[in-house]
Design an enzyme around this catalytic site. Sequence first.
Site, PDB file in Angstrom:
ATOM      1  N   HIS A   1       4.527   5.234  -2.849  1.00  6.28           N
ATOM      2  CA  HIS A   1       4.891   6.544  -2.292  1.00  6.28           C
ATOM      3  C   HIS A   1       6.320   6.563  -1.728  1.00  6.28           C
ATOM      4  CE1 HIS A   1       0.678   7.005  -2.793  1.00  6.28           C
ATOM      5  NE2 HIS A   1       0.302   6.514  -1.634  1.00  6.28           N
TER       6      HIS A   1
ATOM      7  N   ASP B   1       0.824  -1.208   0.000  1.00 11.87           N
ATOM      8  CA  ASP B   1       0.000   0.000   0.000  1.00 11.87           C
ATOM      9  C   ASP B   1       0.859   1.260   0.000  1.00 11.87           C
ATOM     10  OD1 ASP B   1      -2.460   1.455   0.175  1.00 11.87           O
ATOM     11  OD2 ASP B   1      -2.050   1.825   2.296  1.00 11.87           O
TER      12      ASP B   1
END
Length: 490
Positions: A258, A253
């Site tokens: 990111h 995730d």
Amino acid sequence: MPTPTSTAHNLSKELPPTVLTIFGATGNLAADYLLPALLHMDRENLLPREFRLVCVGRRDFNEEQFLNFILEKSAVLNKDIGEKHKQHFLRQLIYFKGDFDNPESFKGLSKMLEDRERPKHKCYNRLYYFATSPEYFAEIANILKRYGLLTSCESHQRKIRILVEKPFGFNLKSAQELNRLLLKYFDEDQIYRIDHYQGKETVQNLMVVRFANRLFEPLWNKEYIDHVEISVLENETVGSRANFYDQAGALKDFVQNHMLQMLSLIAMEEPYNLTPDLIRDEKVRILKALRPFSRESIKANLVRGQYRGYQKEIGKKSQTETFVALKTLVNLPRWEGVPFYLRTGKALPKKVTEISVHFKELARCLFRNCASNILTFRIQPNERVQLRLNNKIPGLGVVLHQADLDFSYSQAFKGEIPPAYERLLLDFLEGDQRLFIRSDEIEASWKFIDSITGNWDAQNAPLYQYQPGSAGPKEAERLMEKDLREWWTQ
Ligand code: BG6
């Protein structure tokens, strides 16, 4: 010098007539990020003068019902948008009912788009936003192909672009398959893979601080940097996203996208110029140079955790990690031996994203208590850049004190920091790929992640429980302590 005002966006050119179609328009992403961004951009006159927004969802709505549904559902939208603005926005909005269980329902989409264009004898740029859950991404591409939604018209130079949400794949194999399918229908320069952290002002500032200041580049290497820490801590639990999250976990995730993106911006070489491909060439070099994990290195350099109460919250047994901390290396001469520590998790004490670059201590210091310099990029909240320096405490003796040179966004600039989704939507409308992810970047990052997921199990990566609101499992502290270091972000 007067305080500069943040330039929400500098629109240098008039945007061509555009129709933006959002698949998954009744979902949380649309309600919490996309529609609020578009409504705000509409109010700020940042949308093309001739603009249509087609919102595709499964439910039976007309335009007004759809907008009311979004206003009701959105956790972030200021519901008080005003009747005049609402009516203005509604004039550009089209709701289209389409259901993936019945692909035929998309048959009418092409005709509807053509009908909207015909009265003005114009071709609109056709932009498609894949904002559904990821299992539909391939289906959307196939639907676009099957129902003639990819065609350009002969008399005008219509542009077709797609924006694909995350997660882009679940591992290297599925990411490659999706890339292959998309590249069958589109060229790479038509595909915008989003990572919304790239749209954050403070993440964009990483390249500026590094490459626009003479100060740092000579020191930005293994001779002067001791280690780098990237921490993304979240206080919230998984909440309503349990289904998705339980399949992903913290590693997929957050780390795959990111965090590896931020790592590559910190570690990359200076690109020759700012064209999207040159920037992405440099980032992908870093992603390809990450040292892959093996069974042994997972045991030594990675910690998984799950907060107590997670399984009750999602209503089933689960071995999914809600916390992960790891140490990795970038196998390039500039970074040889410099550890990069990454840590992310849910149900931690507060929400904070921070990158800290820890310089080496002086080989010899004239004074007592010299501490190493630390350059901190506070990505959010209280956005700032800080540089920790040694100073003398005023007085007769020479006693050192460490204090920060502190550049805070709220003090330095008037005005709001433009939200990431607005920046990225505008780039998508304008056709600027600089902040979007290329296929080889996605694949390189999945390759690294696969080296972890393909090698971890209960023996070499036990799942440690941690108390919600604590700093995560104690073992994460030990990961640093073993190297005689500690996490900087508290
Ligand atoms: C998403 C993750 O990509 O980013 C979420 O899937 C996470 O789990 C979110 O909460 C955080 O985004 P931001 O912008 O609030 O830091």
